[in-house]
Scaffold this motif. Structure first.
Motif: not given
Ligand SMILES: *[C@@H]1O[C@H](CO)[C@@H](O)[C@H](O)[C@H]1NC(C)=O
Ligand SMILES: *[C@@H]1O[C@H](CO)[C@@H](O)[C@H](O)[C@H]1NC(C)=O
Length: 472
Positions: A277-300
């Motif tokens: 792939p053009l931009l390979p994603v390792s499993e470690e990277m994938a796991r880090r994406y799951t830890e990112v919180k919504p930047a803008f509060p979803v109820d605001k």
């Protein structure tokens, strides 16, 4: 008056002598060359005095590649990136007959793109020259003519015939890796990587990337053969294609191009022997994406719904119209060059920090960002959508039709779902944004499910190639 007849009427004996002397001369020059060449790198200091003139005796001219070439191309390649031709796979792989599996294979990394670094001080680099085999002369003539920019640089950077800045020889393989014998885990195969042109002839595998498809001509082989050395019979050629979309280099998709190589590697996956792939994603990277919180509060409710940082303003799709429409209809903030209406922060808080980080911080002030690739092609998925996920922002995506194989389902909004910008605007205002973060639970439990086609194997690139080696 000279009697022409008698002056050419050389006796048979003196002719033999003449031939012998000429032959001896050739042998001496050849031996001198071998001597010089076998010494490897001679520290060769070139006088940078102004008396040196550009060598005009053997100028190299290359045609400019223009968009017009693509569209007037007899192969009608315009939409080839979404209608990929059937590429017969290479059943042969990489056949090696002159070595056994006990000997390390030498992989020559032949890249050109890295040489375009505008920071290069050509005057300085041209002071230390290294020898290369004469068959690489046209390649270095080309490099000098095309990449050593500017009149001044060209005049200062004189490289004696047969020599080029040692800089090139060191550029693609880091110092610590030189002469190091590596082993591929599964196969036990040994290899050495090099970018030392002095050793070019010794290489078993020539690994070529971007530069070698950069040239477009109307028919195969689709590159300028004048800049390539003749192929040595024991050498196997491997192509890596993975920086650009096929829309920009449509000839790469043609079997007649790909079959010039013993092995091909890259994206989009269906075209190549070894998908990468053009931009390979390792499993470690994938796991880090799951830890990112919504930047803008979803109820605001936000003041501004969407922002983007887009700087290529000549896309091969309708992105520019969409940007204009979003600015007009929902007050989108454009931080990049295209239809810019907001300034990127440039102060004490951003000084010296990576651009990606600052960009993600900017995007994180909004619930949505526009992610439209530069061209809409199968398998052409760039960093843009991953930047959005890393920032915790919901991507509005247009680009690769197979995007679902590259990011988790439900992590983005496909723009193709909307008939027009009004529908999209309505959606942004009314959607339950929490839905776009739900994918994280499943992926947290099993990061390998992040995507079907974006994963990077654990093996180094070299081993992905060497997995296809057969000793015969
Ligand atoms: C390139 O290889 C030659 C021959 O092995 C060696 O003598 C030389 O030092 C190497 N050059 C560089 C720049 O590493
Ligand atoms: C080489 O270039 C440097 C920097 O411009 C200059 O100072 C120096 O005099 C030059 N050397 C010769 C031999 O001309």
């Amino acid at each position: 008056m000279i009697n022409l007849c008698s002056s050419v009427a050389i006796s048979k004996r003196s002719l033999r002598q003449l031939v012998a002397v000429a032959l001896a001369g050739v042998i001496i020059v050849w031996l001198m060359f071998i001597q010089l060449y076998s010494k490897g790198v001679v520290e060769h200091i070139v006088d940078n005095g102004t008396q040196m003139e550009a060598d005009q005796s053997n100028p190299v001219h290359f045609s400019e590649q223009t968009d017009a070439d693509f569209y007037t191309d007899p192969y009608q390649l315009k939409d080839i990136c979404n209608k990929l031709p059937e590429t017969p796979k290479h059943p042969r792989g990489i056949l090696i007959s002159h070595k056994t599996s006990a000997e390390p294979l030498k992989i020559f990394i032949w890249r050109q793109m890295t040489y375009m670094d505008p920071q290069t001080d050509w005057r300085k680099e041209s002071l230390t020259l290294c020898p290369f085999p004469p068959e690489l002369q046209p390649f270095f003539d080309f490099i000098r003519a095309s990449h050593v920019y500017g009149d001044q640089a060209v005049n200062l950077a004189q490289w004696e015939q047969g020599f080029a800045p040692c800089f090139f020889f060191n550029k693609n393989v880091p110092e610590w890796q030189k002469n190091q014998i590596n082993t591929c885990g599964s196969s036990n195969l040994k290899y050495i990587t090099t970018s030392n042109y002095t050793e070019f002839r010794d290489a078993d595998i020539i690994y070529m990337d971007y530069p070698f498809y950069n040239y477009m001509a109307g028919k195969a082989p689709f590159w300028d053969v004048r800049r390539l050395p003749p192929r040595i019979s024991h050498q196997r050629w491997v192509l890596e294609y993975g920086r650009e979309s096929i829309a920009n280099y449509p000839h790469v998709a043609l079997p007649s191009f790909l079959q010039q190589f013993d092995l091909t590697m890259g994206a989009p996956a269906p075209l190549f022997d070894v998908p990468y792939p053009l931009l390979p994603v390792s499993e470690e990277m994938a796991r880090r994406y799951t830890e990112v919180k919504p930047a803008f509060p979803v109820d605001k409710k936000p003041d501004n719904y969407v922002a983007f940082v887009i700087s290529n303003c000549q896309p091969r799709n309708d992105r520019n119209e969409l940007i204009a429409d979003l600015i007009k209809k929902i007050g989108a903030h454009s931080y990049g060059k295209c239809q810019n209406n907001r300034k990127m922060p440039d102060d004490e808080t951003t000084k010296g920090r990576p651009w990606e980080e600052v960009k993600q911080e900017v995007l994180a002030q909004y619930p949505y960002t526009l992610v439209v690739e530069n061209s809409n092609c199968v398998g052409y998925v760039t960093e843009k959508i991953y930047d959005a996920l890393a920032a915790g922002v919901i991507p509005l995506y247009e680009g690769a039709s197979d995007i679902a194989d590259y990011v988790p389902k439900g992590s983005y909004v496909p723009l193709e779902n909307f008939k027009n910008t009004d529908e999209l605007v309505k959606f942004m205002k009314e959607a339950d944004r929490s839905e776009f973060y739900k994918w994280k639970e499943e992926i947290k439990a099993d990061p390998s499910k992040f995507c079907k086609s974006c994963h990077q194997g654990k093996e180094p690139l070299e081993c992905r190639i060497l997995n296809h080696v057969h000793f015969v």
